[in-house]
Design an enzyme around this catalytic site. Structure first.
Site, short mmCIF file in Angstrom:
data_model
loop_
_atom_site.label_atom_id
_atom_site.label_comp_id
_atom_site.label_asym_id
_atom_site.label_seq_id
_atom_site.Cartn_x
_atom_site.Cartn_y
_atom_site.Cartn_z
N GLY A 198 -53.46 -41.70 3.15
CA GLY A 198 -54.31 -40.51 3.11
C GLY A 198 -54.40 -39.84 4.47
CB SER A 199 -52.48 -40.28 7.44
OG SER A 199 -53.15 -41.51 7.49
CB SER A 200 -52.38 -34.95 4.64
OG SER A 200 -51.05 -35.13 4.19
CG HIS A 217 -53.93 -41.01 -1.78
ND1 HIS A 217 -54.35 -42.16 -2.39
CD2 HIS A 217 -52.97 -41.38 -0.90
CE1 HIS A 217 -53.67 -43.19 -1.91
NE2 HIS A 217 -52.82 -42.75 -1.00
CG ASP A 256 -47.22 -36.44 -1.04
OD1 ASP A 256 -46.54 -35.41 -0.90
OD2 ASP A 256 -47.36 -36.99 -2.14
CB THR A 257 -51.81 -33.76 1.11
OG1 THR A 257 -52.14 -34.68 0.06
CG2 THR A 257 -52.60 -32.48 0.93
CG ASN A 286 -48.42 -43.89 3.64
OD1 ASN A 286 -47.67 -44.39 4.48
ND2 ASN A 286 -48.66 -44.46 2.47
CG ASP A 292 -46.87 -44.32 -1.50
OD1 ASP A 292 -47.48 -45.18 -0.85
OD2 ASP A 292 -47.25 -43.14 -1.61
CG HIS A 293 -50.20 -46.20 -3.53
ND1 HIS A 293 -51.30 -46.90 -3.11
CD2 HIS A 293 -50.11 -45.12 -2.71
CE1 HIS A 293 -51.87 -46.27 -2.09
NE2 HIS A 293 -51.16 -45.19 -1.82
#
Ligand code: G3H
Ligand code: 13P
Ligand code: ZN
Length: 342
Positions: A227-229, A192, A271-272, A269, A83-84
């Site tokens: 940033g899709s949480s 994010h 994560d959060t 994506n 990632d990144h």
């Protein structure tokens, strides 16, 4: 089955109109949580590790945990994604470590903070594509900059500033053609972390129309939403109920992600949301049982809480039920595919 190239998962998702969640990991419990959810829902899997995750896990721990995940789940196709990546060197080291997919994030310079020029982005992405495709490895690139910051990566743009760095649909075709990347991360106003929007986002700040326009111009482009949480209030509430202090905040509604999937988004994506689930579960145990000191007492509920979030996302994104349907291709086969297509 060995780890698979991410491209085959995205191609299958595109052919069958669904999206694949890409979940960040740093440790064994997070990998297990994803695999529990994948097994339960029969989903193909993208596991991703940031530079921070690779350094936290000393790379090798992560590599062996991923091998364990694939050995224990021979019927589930799993892609391992960087990632990144902030530079070609980071992406090359990931490929050497056994990652089957890398993101060259040339939207920012190597410092991971400064928005980069078009020429820089094209140059570093081309360099990574050349190296990765020669080994059958998938490449994700990014055009436009996200808001926020993570892992020292991110321009730190506010919600308002991020609006000036959105992906320009008129440039996207040129960028994909020049770089030959497999997937394109687009900037549409997300950032994010937990603090994306101060109120429920409208189309003014969460620019799903940018995705629709790119899809109209490039129907075959696999798009990636970072940033899709969704930052569910229930997860924030659990954290706050057990001693946390998180202010009111809003993420990306699932319905918008599903709209994106209808318009070419193939990788999402997250994560959060998993971090929130884990933190809430740990806080709850430690608050209700102040005498607990065996890490398994709180890591087991944490793993379960994350697996529930991941399973829910797998169902919402439409990847559930597809693990056994993906046509397998090895890195060797992908290498020949790329060779034949240049
Ligand atoms: O890139 C986004 C993920 O949330 C990774 O976060 O860099 O703190 O591991 P991290
Ligand atoms: P979230 O912080 O919204 O989960 O985004 C994660 C991400 O985009 C990783 O690259
Ligand atoms: Zn991201």
């Amino acid at each position: 089955m060995p780890l698979v190239p991410m491209r085959i998962l995205l191609d299958h998702a595109a052919e069958n109109d669904y999206g694949v969640g890409a979940f960040n990991v740093n440790n064994m419990e997070q990998i297990q949580a994803i695999m529990i959810a994948a097994k339960e829902t029969d989903s193909p899997v993208i596991v991703q590790a940031s530079r921070g995750a690779r350094s936290y896990s000393d790379d090798n721990y992560l590599r062996h945990l991923m091998i364990a995940a694939s050995e224990l789940n021979p019927n589930i196709p799993i892609a391992m994604h960087q990632d990144h990546g902030n530079s070609p060197a980071t992406c090359i080291s990931a490929v050497e470590m056994g990652f089957t997919s890398v993101m060259m994030d040339g939207s920012l310079e190597e410092d991971g903070k400064t928005p980069a020029s078009w020429d820089y982005n094209v140059r570093v992405t081309q360099e990574v594509v050349k190296f990765a495709h020669a080994r059958g490895v998938t490449v994700e690139a990014e055009l436009g900059c996200l808001g926020g910051i993570e892992d020292g990566q991110g321009a730190g743009l506010s919600e308002e500033e991020a609006q000036n760095h959105l992906t320009d649909p008129t440039e996207a075709g040129d960028f994909v053609e020049q770089t030959n990347c497999d997937a394109l991360a687009v900037a549409i106003g997300t950032s994010h972390g937990a603090y994306k929007f101060k109120k429920k986002p409208t189309g003014k700040v969460l620019r799903m129309d940018v995705i629709a326009e790119i899809h109209r111009r490039m129907p075959n482009c696999h798009m990636v939403m970072h940033g899709s949480s969704s930052v569910p209030k229930e997860l924030i509430d659990i954290i706050n109920q057990y001693g946390g202090e998180m202010p009111e905040t809003y993420g990306v509604p699932i319905s918008d992600i599903q709209e994106g999937i209808k318009h070419g988004v193939r990788k999402i994506n997250v994560d959060t949301d998993n971090r929130l689930a884990i933190t809430g579960a740990i806080r709850k145990v430690l608050s209700l049982e102040p005498g607990a000191f065996d890490p398994r007492d709180y890591l087991k509920p944490a793993r379960l809480a994350m697996s529930k979030v991941v399973a829910a996302r797998m169902v919402s994104f439409g990847q559930a039920g597809n693990a056994g349907k993906v046509e397998m291709k090895s890195l060797e086969e992908m290498k020949s595919y790329y060779l034949a297509s240049v």
